[in-house]
Design an enzyme around this catalytic site. Sequence first.
Site: not given
Length: 276
Positions: A48, A106
Site C-alpha cells: 500500500y 498478501h
Amino acid sequence: MEKTLDAAGVTIPRLGIGTFQMAGDVCVGAVTGGIAAGFRHIDTAEMYGNEVEVGEGIRASGVPREDLFVTTKVWHENLAEGRLQQAAEGSLKRLGLNQVDLFLIHWPSASVPLDESVKALASVKSSGLARAVGVSNFPVRLLNEAVARSPEPLAVNQVEYHPFLRQDAVLDAVRANAMALTAYCPLARATVVDNPVVRDIAGRHGVDPAVVALSWLLSQDRVMAIPKSRSPERLAAALTAHDLVLTAAERDTLSALAHPNGRMVKPAFAPQWDAA
C-alpha cells in the site's frame, strides 16, 4: 453481536479500518478519525505504501498501543526465506512499532515454494515481530497446505468477500482450521450501496446501505471486515453494523445477490480461485 473473535491466540476486533489506496494526510486522517470513532483494528500492507502514515495516525490518535490491533502484509515478491523476514522488519520500521498484531502473506507466490514461505512467515511470529500470522487471497487448496506446513498456527485468511461474491468453500476451510476470515472490499467498491435490494433492506431498518452489507458479513461465524472511508462520519456509521440485527430472510436475500462475475479483484498473478 460479538465485536471480537479469537484466533491463534489473539483477540481481533471484527471491524477494522481498511487503508488500501490511501496516502499522505488523507491516510493519517482516516486512521485517526477511525480510531476516534471507535475502531481498534487497522489494516495496511507493504504494497500500500502507506505504513508510515498509518503509524503516524496511530500515534496521533492518543490511544495506547496495547489497545489497538495492527495488521500488515508482505508482498508476494518478498516471500523467500530471509527476504520475508527483512520485509517484516521494514514494515515495523515504517509503522514505528516494535511488533504488529497480525502479519500476513498478501498473495501466494507462483515462484517461491509454499513450504519455504510459510516457514519464513512462522519465524516472524516466533521471533516476536508479530503476535500472530496468517495469509491473504489463499484458495482452499493452498490454505489447507499452508496450515499443514506452518510451524505456527495461522489466524486469518483475508479475502475479497461481499454479497456479490460467494466464498462458501473458503469459509468452510477457515472454520475447519479454527481460523477467521477477514473480508476486504466488503462493499464491493461501493457498488453494494447502490443495489436496490440492499437499499430496500436499509430503508426498512433506517440505516445506511453500507451498514446492511457489513451486518450481513458480521452475522456469519468467524467473519470480520475491513471497510475503508475517508469520512469519520461514515466510519462511525460502519461501527453500528454490530448493532443491526437482520432477519434470516434478509440474510438469505443478501446471500442470493452473489453471481459468477461478482469478483472484483483479479490481478494477473492471482491463484486459481475456488468455484464461486
